[in-house]
Design a protein around this motif. Structure first.
Motif, short mmCIF file in Angstrom:
data_model
loop_
_atom_site.label_atom_id
_atom_site.label_comp_id
_atom_site.label_asym_id
_atom_site.label_seq_id
_atom_site.Cartn_x
_atom_site.Cartn_y
_atom_site.Cartn_z
N LEU A 83 0.82 -1.21 0.00
CA LEU A 83 0.00 0.00 0.00
C LEU A 83 0.86 1.27 0.00
CD1 LEU A 83 -2.73 -1.19 2.51
CD2 LEU A 83 -2.89 -1.04 0.01
N ILE A 84 2.10 1.14 0.47
CA ILE A 84 3.04 2.25 0.43
C ILE A 84 4.39 1.72 -0.05
CG2 ILE A 84 1.87 3.47 2.32
CD1 ILE A 84 4.29 2.72 4.12
N GLU A 85 5.23 2.66 -0.47
CA GLU A 85 6.61 2.31 -0.81
C GLU A 85 7.51 3.41 -0.27
OE1 GLU A 85 6.18 1.76 -5.00
OE2 GLU A 85 6.39 3.88 -5.43
N SER A 86 8.75 3.06 -0.07
CA SER A 86 9.71 4.04 0.44
C SER A 86 10.54 4.60 -0.71
CB SER A 86 10.63 3.39 1.49
OG SER A 86 11.37 2.35 0.90
N TYR A 87 11.08 5.78 -0.47
CA TYR A 87 11.98 6.39 -1.46
C TYR A 87 12.97 7.30 -0.73
CZ TYR A 87 9.19 10.70 -1.04
OH TYR A 87 8.55 11.82 -0.57
N ARG A 88 14.01 7.64 -1.45
CA ARG A 88 15.02 8.57 -0.94
C ARG A 88 15.19 9.69 -1.94
NH1 ARG A 88 19.08 4.42 2.13
NH2 ARG A 88 17.44 3.64 3.26
N LYS A 89 15.58 10.84 -1.44
CA LYS A 89 15.81 11.98 -2.33
C LYS A 89 17.25 11.94 -2.82
CE LYS A 89 12.62 15.20 -0.18
NZ LYS A 89 12.52 16.52 0.42
N GLU A 90 17.46 12.48 -4.00
CA GLU A 90 18.81 12.54 -4.59
C GLU A 90 19.80 13.26 -3.67
OE1 GLU A 90 20.34 11.27 -7.38
OE2 GLU A 90 18.52 10.08 -7.56
N ASP A 91 19.33 14.33 -3.03
CA ASP A 91 20.22 15.16 -2.20
C ASP A 91 20.33 14.67 -0.76
OD1 ASP A 91 17.61 15.83 -1.64
OD2 ASP A 91 18.03 17.95 -1.31
N ASN A 92 19.60 13.61 -0.39
CA ASN A 92 19.65 13.09 0.97
C ASN A 92 19.43 11.57 0.92
OD1 ASN A 92 19.39 12.41 3.65
ND2 ASN A 92 17.80 13.92 4.11
N LYS A 93 20.50 10.85 0.76
CA LYS A 93 20.41 9.39 0.63
C LYS A 93 20.12 8.70 1.97
CE LYS A 93 21.31 9.05 -3.75
NZ LYS A 93 20.28 8.64 -4.68
N LYS A 94 20.28 9.43 3.08
CA LYS A 94 20.10 8.83 4.40
C LYS A 94 18.62 8.70 4.78
CE LYS A 94 21.05 9.63 9.23
NZ LYS A 94 21.03 10.68 10.19
N GLU A 95 17.86 9.75 4.58
CA GLU A 95 16.46 9.81 5.02
C GLU A 95 15.54 8.98 4.12
OE1 GLU A 95 13.93 10.48 7.78
OE2 GLU A 95 15.73 11.73 7.90
N ILE A 96 14.63 8.24 4.75
CA ILE A 96 13.66 7.42 4.02
C ILE A 96 12.30 8.10 4.12
CG2 ILE A 96 12.49 5.19 3.93
CD1 ILE A 96 15.04 3.97 5.16
N TYR A 97 11.65 8.24 2.97
CA TYR A 97 10.33 8.84 2.89
C TYR A 97 9.35 7.80 2.36
CZ TYR A 97 13.16 13.05 3.19
OH TYR A 97 14.06 14.00 3.60
N PHE A 98 8.06 8.12 2.46
CA PHE A 98 7.03 7.18 2.03
C PHE A 98 6.05 7.84 1.08
CE2 PHE A 98 8.38 6.00 6.31
CZ PHE A 98 8.83 4.71 6.07
#
Length: 155
Positions: free
Chosen positions: A78-93
């Protein structure tokens, strides 16, 4: 019963009646999902770059509980995670297509329930509305101050 007890009793009674009226249709339409899972889906959809910390703050849950919740939602696809190009550490949904479907179903149900109850709000005059909003905001501010006094943070 003093006025605080009476008011709190009536708030709980009102909330419980709303929940009871909504429960069966919500459960039928959103089979296999808990209320917490649905509210997490809602929070992910309605916020920019939601991560574990943001979701914990919004849902008043610990970060550990949010981690378990998001893993469960990812397992249900139902969700997936992603990371931003400028911040490889933080995980977003973000929501998947199936998550979007759940979100829209939930929104449609809320609109239906709001329509069911709109008569009460149409009959409320501006003075009644303002008095209620003043009380709610006063109580909310008090609770925020109490949370800050206790130095409680959601982790």
């Amino acid at each position: 019963m003093n006025k605080e007890e009476e008011l709190m009793y009536n708030f709980r009674d009102l909330f419980n009646k709303i929940a009871y009226l909504n429960k069966f249709e919500m459960e039928e339409a959103l089979k296999g999902l808990t209320s917490t899972e649905v509210h997490c889906i809602e929070a992910i959809e309605e916020n920019l770059d939601p991560n574990v910390r943001k979701l914990a703050e919004m849902l008043y849950m610990t970060r550990g509980a949010i981690s378990k919740l998001t893993k469960r939602l990812m397992k249900k696809e139902l969700i997936e995670s992603y990371r931003k190009e400028d911040n490889k550490k933080e995980i977003y949904f973000k929501l998947t297509a199936a998550g979007q479907k759940i979100y829209h179903t939930h929104e449609q149900l809320h609109a239906k329930f709001q329509k069911r109850d709109e008569k009460v709000f149409e009959e409320m005059d501006d003075t009644q509305y303002q008095l209620m909003m003043d009380f709610i905001n006063q109580y909310r501010n008090h609770l925020d101050q109490e949370i800050n006094k206790q130095n409680r943070t959601v982790n």
